[in-house]
Design an enzyme around this catalytic site. Sequence first.
Site, PDB file in Angstrom:
ATOM      1  N   TYR A   1       0.830  -1.205   0.000  1.00 44.67           N
ATOM      2  CA  TYR A   1       0.000   0.000   0.000  1.00 44.67           C
ATOM      3  C   TYR A   1       0.863   1.253   0.000  1.00 44.67           C
ATOM      4  CZ  TYR A   1      -3.103   3.743   1.348  1.00 44.67           C
ATOM      5  OH  TYR A   1      -3.775   4.927   1.362  1.00 44.67           O
TER       6      TYR A   1
ATOM      7  N   GLY B   1      -6.595   5.003  -0.658  1.00 45.04           N
ATOM      8  CA  GLY B   1      -7.937   5.115  -0.093  1.00 45.04           C
ATOM      9  C   GLY B   1      -8.820   3.977  -0.544  1.00 45.04           C
TER      10      GLY B   1
ATOM     11  N   HIS C   1      -5.869  15.785  -5.746  1.00 38.68           N
ATOM     12  CA  HIS C   1      -6.167  16.171  -4.360  1.00 38.68           C
ATOM     13  C   HIS C   1      -6.024  17.675  -4.130  1.00 38.68           C
ATOM     14  CE1 HIS C   1      -6.223  11.945  -3.784  1.00 38.68           C
ATOM     15  NE2 HIS C   1      -6.121  11.962  -2.471  1.00 38.68           N
TER      16      HIS C   1
ATOM     17  N   ASN D   1      -0.124  13.511   3.591  1.00 41.65           N
ATOM     18  CA  ASN D   1      -0.813  12.716   4.605  1.00 41.65           C
ATOM     19  C   ASN D   1      -0.430  13.138   6.017  1.00 41.65           C
ATOM     20  OD1 ASN D   1      -2.558  10.673   5.302  1.00 41.65           O
ATOM     21  ND2 ASN D   1      -1.602   9.187   3.945  1.00 41.65           N
TER      22      ASN D   1
ATOM     23  N   ARG E   1     -14.958  39.825  40.371  1.00 34.70           N
ATOM     24  CA  ARG E   1     -14.425  38.992  41.448  1.00 34.70           C
ATOM     25  C   ARG E   1     -13.908  37.646  40.946  1.00 34.70           C
ATOM     26  NH1 ARG E   1     -18.344  36.452  45.501  1.00 34.70           N
ATOM     27  NH2 ARG E   1     -19.712  37.989  44.517  1.00 34.70           N
TER      28      ARG E   1
END
Length: 513
Positions: free
Chosen positions: A54, A61, A84, A197, A286
């Site tokens: 891979y 993907g 992309h 990535n 306060r």
Amino acid sequence: MHTVVVGTSGTTAEDVIAVARGNARVELSAEALEALGRAREIVDALAAKPEPVYGVSTGFGALASRHISPELRAQLQRNIVRSHAAGMGPRVEREVVRALMFLRLKTVASGHTGVRPSVAQTMADVLNAGITPVVHEYGSLGCSGDLAPLSHCALALMGEGDAEGPDGTVRPAGELLAEHGIEPVELREKEGLALLNGTDGMLGMLVMALADLGKLYTSADITAALTLEALLGTEKVLQPELHAIRPHPGQGASAANMAAVLKGSGLTGHFQEESAPRVQDAYSVRCAPQVAGAGRDTMAHAALVASRELAAAVDNPVVLPDGRVESNGNFHGAPVAYVLDFLAIAAADLGSIAERRTDRLLDKNRSHGLPPFLADDAGVDSGLMIAQYTQAALVSEMKRLAVPASADSIPSSAMQEDHVSMGWSAARKLRTAIDNLTRIIAIEMYAATRAIELRHGLTPAPASQAAIAAARAAGVEGPGPDRFLAPDLAAADAFVRAGGLVAAVEPVTGPLA
């Protein structure tokens, strides 16, 4: 020029700021170059095998099941970058893009990505040349990293797309690379994926947000002290013994800051006077250390998350020291997204309490003797009435921006990426929130300094006097008849944004937290 050396073990927040905002020069260490070479040898060996791996010899993907033949792998890497780079909308800021590019280089230099040394060197060269790829507002879901923003940066490394040159002009990236003698990269196995990535955009924005918020929280402690003084409040609630019995570090730091600003004041502690009888101050005065302190502690948690992410190597797949190349989920932005959202919530609350203090200064029924709206001639003059409207509008928007982005998820990539972080969106809205918070604090400062000057016959604390003098020197006008108010508010904003308020009081108080 300051030089930042990138090694294999991550980087620091200070280095990110130096590169993103200070244009520091970037160099790769010998250790990083060696690690890059070793990892690349592993990737090359895997690429030569017939078995699919891979990210090396497959699609990505939802398309990861396809084995890609050697002659198509260079095209695959180019195509993933081009496809992309699909962002839309306005350009993001130059400092964000530089932080994003530097942090991607940090991960590449770790030796866990398999990118060649020459590609890493080109990344450094582009930063050093002042070339900033055009990155758009929309396109990242914060899972598989900031894919679209990083793709636009990788596209520029290939000599494609648009980029801003050192002169601020947007031109074709290829032209800018050529002018600076930089050869476009020809991507090989895994390199396109490795450049896209990571959580680098959201992390860069987190680092810069923490730097900005650190200054703003100190400024807010000062304005809270100025308001307490203007309202003739009591500084007794700031005693360290009271905060020691509820030992949140941020609360103690904020109380100490306020006490340091108020030291020597002639305006505090008028509770028993007939003109201003009361038992205790309102919560917005306060409880200022408790609210600001909780924000400070939130920042400390966010800084811890950022430090871990700065030491990380975020990629998928990664090259492990034993030579394995393994898929993983480390690109998911949840850790960063959560703290970005936490900071937006804390910032909204700080803005909200500052606005309540401002409103109290302007209301003659609650300001203990100040004129309505701090006007010169109330009725003829409106004073700061509409300045508070502006502040309220900013607070309202901050509350909307505090809605968590990380609670959302939209499935993508044909349901392969079925749970995303939305961390980029969390970072983008936090930047807007910080801008608004700066304006809110500036308006409180504007009102409080005017109110103090209207307390005739009473002597402010030395630190308050220094703050008022510095603000007036910076063009922030004092009391008087109505005038065009926007320039005054702009001057107040610029004064606070540049750190002028803190710089004015610290020579008197000593360093504040």
